[in-house]
Scaffold this motif. Structure first.
Motif, PDB file in Angstrom:
ATOM      1  N   ASP A  53       0.826  -1.201   0.000  1.00  0.00           N
ATOM      2  CA  ASP A  53       0.000   0.000   0.000  1.00  0.00           C
ATOM      3  C   ASP A  53       0.865   1.258   0.000  1.00  0.00           C
ATOM      4  O   ASP A  53       0.555   2.236  -0.685  1.00  0.00           O
ATOM      5  CB  ASP A  53      -0.926  -0.017   1.219  1.00  0.00           C
ATOM      6  CG  ASP A  53      -1.842   1.190   1.269  1.00  0.00           C
ATOM      7  OD1 ASP A  53      -2.696   1.324   0.367  1.00  0.00           O
ATOM      8  OD2 ASP A  53      -1.702   2.016   2.192  1.00  0.00           O
ATOM      9  N   TYR A  71      -7.002  -7.051  -2.511  1.00  0.00           N
ATOM     10  CA  TYR A  71      -8.354  -6.575  -2.240  1.00  0.00           C
ATOM     11  C   TYR A  71      -9.403  -7.407  -2.976  1.00  0.00           C
ATOM     12  O   TYR A  71     -10.502  -7.620  -2.460  1.00  0.00           O
ATOM     13  CB  TYR A  71      -8.492  -5.101  -2.621  1.00  0.00           C
ATOM     14  CG  TYR A  71      -8.032  -4.168  -1.529  1.00  0.00           C
ATOM     15  CD1 TYR A  71      -8.831  -3.932  -0.412  1.00  0.00           C
ATOM     16  CD2 TYR A  71      -6.796  -3.526  -1.598  1.00  0.00           C
ATOM     17  CE1 TYR A  71      -8.411  -3.083   0.607  1.00  0.00           C
ATOM     18  CE2 TYR A  71      -6.370  -2.679  -0.597  1.00  0.00           C
ATOM     19  CZ  TYR A  71      -7.189  -2.461   0.510  1.00  0.00           C
ATOM     20  OH  TYR A  71      -6.770  -1.629   1.524  1.00  0.00           O
ATOM     21  N   VAL A  77      -6.230  -8.066   3.769  1.00  0.00           N
ATOM     22  CA  VAL A  77      -7.120  -6.915   3.900  1.00  0.00           C
ATOM     23  C   VAL A  77      -8.557  -7.426   3.757  1.00  0.00           C
ATOM     24  O   VAL A  77      -8.788  -8.550   3.301  1.00  0.00           O
ATOM     25  CB  VAL A  77      -6.852  -5.847   2.813  1.00  0.00           C
ATOM     26  CG1 VAL A  77      -5.496  -5.194   3.004  1.00  0.00           C
ATOM     27  CG2 VAL A  77      -6.957  -6.466   1.419  1.00  0.00           C
ATOM     28  N   LYS A  79     -11.888  -7.943   1.934  1.00  0.00           N
ATOM     29  CA  LYS A  79     -12.240  -7.995   0.516  1.00  0.00           C
ATOM     30  C   LYS A  79     -13.028  -6.758   0.120  1.00  0.00           C
ATOM     31  O   LYS A  79     -14.003  -6.395   0.777  1.00  0.00           O
ATOM     32  CB  LYS A  79     -13.050  -9.259   0.225  1.00  0.00           C
ATOM     33  CG  LYS A  79     -13.384  -9.443  -1.258  1.00  0.00           C
ATOM     34  CD  LYS A  79     -14.076 -10.784  -1.497  1.00  0.00           C
ATOM     35  CE  LYS A  79     -14.399 -10.973  -2.974  1.00  0.00           C
ATOM     36  NZ  LYS A  79     -15.020 -12.299  -3.233  1.00  0.00           N
ATOM     37  N   ASP A  80     -12.595  -6.106  -0.959  1.00  0.00           N
ATOM     38  CA  ASP A  80     -13.216  -4.857  -1.393  1.00  0.00           C
ATOM     39  C   ASP A  80     -13.024  -4.735  -2.907  1.00  0.00           C
ATOM     40  O   ASP A  80     -11.964  -4.319  -3.378  1.00  0.00           O
ATOM     41  CB  ASP A  80     -12.572  -3.670  -0.671  1.00  0.00           C
ATOM     42  CG  ASP A  80     -13.266  -2.335  -0.943  1.00  0.00           C
ATOM     43  OD1 ASP A  80     -13.941  -2.225  -1.986  1.00  0.00           O
ATOM     44  OD2 ASP A  80     -13.120  -1.421  -0.116  1.00  0.00           O
ATOM     45  N   ALA A  84     -10.228  -2.874  -5.296  1.00  0.00           N
ATOM     46  CA  ALA A  84      -9.464  -3.648  -6.282  1.00  0.00           C
ATOM     47  C   ALA A  84      -9.572  -2.997  -7.654  1.00  0.00           C
ATOM     48  O   ALA A  84      -8.567  -2.838  -8.359  1.00  0.00           O
ATOM     49  CB  ALA A  84      -9.979  -5.085  -6.339  1.00  0.00           C
TER      50      ALA A  84
END
Length: 220
Positions: A53, A71, A77, A79-80, A84
């Motif tokens: 990051d 991601y 991290v 999950k997003d 991503a």
């Protein structure tokens, strides 16, 4: 902010660790990769995501691509998929073809639960133009089905054939099925395009991270 003693010596020499602490994005990327792969230290995906990051925020395309994968899959991290997508887009804008492919996958699968095959085709095309075989196959499928792009068997044949040239067996089967459906003139024209096709190059900064002469572990 991390301190120098926060990084275990086993992850690399003082040059690498000091550079990462000082904000060198290439060193931060290397630290992230080593944590993620368990090189020299036990695998620690949260630490990997942290260091990636730091490099990604400085605009390092390979870090943005790799962190996007974290991601997307929820590694180190939460999950997003939106995060991503944003990271893949940042890397893709700099010319990273794998990020382009992954954007196509996200749009095809439906980031918000609904597939967007038009956007998927757009990104698969960009990655396919740069030689990503999986994107060439996926784009061919979209052309064959008429999803996201108007149905076009000649285009589908072309992209199946290009993926097949890279060893994709299923693409070769699909190519042969389509060949039987094309008239001789269309098939000959498509074959001519395939023979003359060349991949667009990716910029070095999009896919490679500079290291000191001799590598981080050999650097003075």
């Amino acid at each position: 902010e991390p301190a120098l003693d926060a990084l275990p010596p086993a992850i690399g020499g003082p040059t690498l660790r000091a550079a990462a602490i000082a904000g060198d994005m290439a060193a931060q990327y290397e630290i992230g990769v080593r944590f993620g792969e368990g090189r020299g230290v036990p695998r620690n995906e949260r630490q990997a995501a942290y260091w990636l990051d730091l490099a990604a925020k400085q605009g390092l395309a390979p870090a943005q691509f790799r962190l996007g994968g974290y991601y997307e899959r929820g590694i180190g991290v939460k999950k997003d998929l939106a995060a991503a997508r944003d990271l893949y887009l940042a890397a893709a804008t700099k010319g990273n073809a794998k990020a382009m492919h992954n954007l196509g996958v996200l749009y095809g699968d439906g980031i918000n639960g609904r597939s967007d095959y038009h956007s998927a085709a757009l990104w698969f095309r960009k990655a396919a133009d740069r030689g990503i075989a999986d994107s060439q196959y996926n784009l061919a499928v979209l052309y064959a089905r008429g999803s996201g792009e108007p149905q076009n068997n000649a285009e589908a044949y072309k992209w199946f054939a290009l993926a097949a040239k890279q060893g994709d067996v299923e693409a070769a089967n699909k190519r042969d099925e389509l060949a039987a459906q094309l008239d001789d003139a269309t098939l000959a024209a498509a074959e001519l395009v395939v023979r003359g096709w060349k991949a667009e190059p990716q910029p070095d900064e999009a896919i490679r991270v500079k290291t000191p002469p001799g590598g981080w572990d050999g650097a003075a």
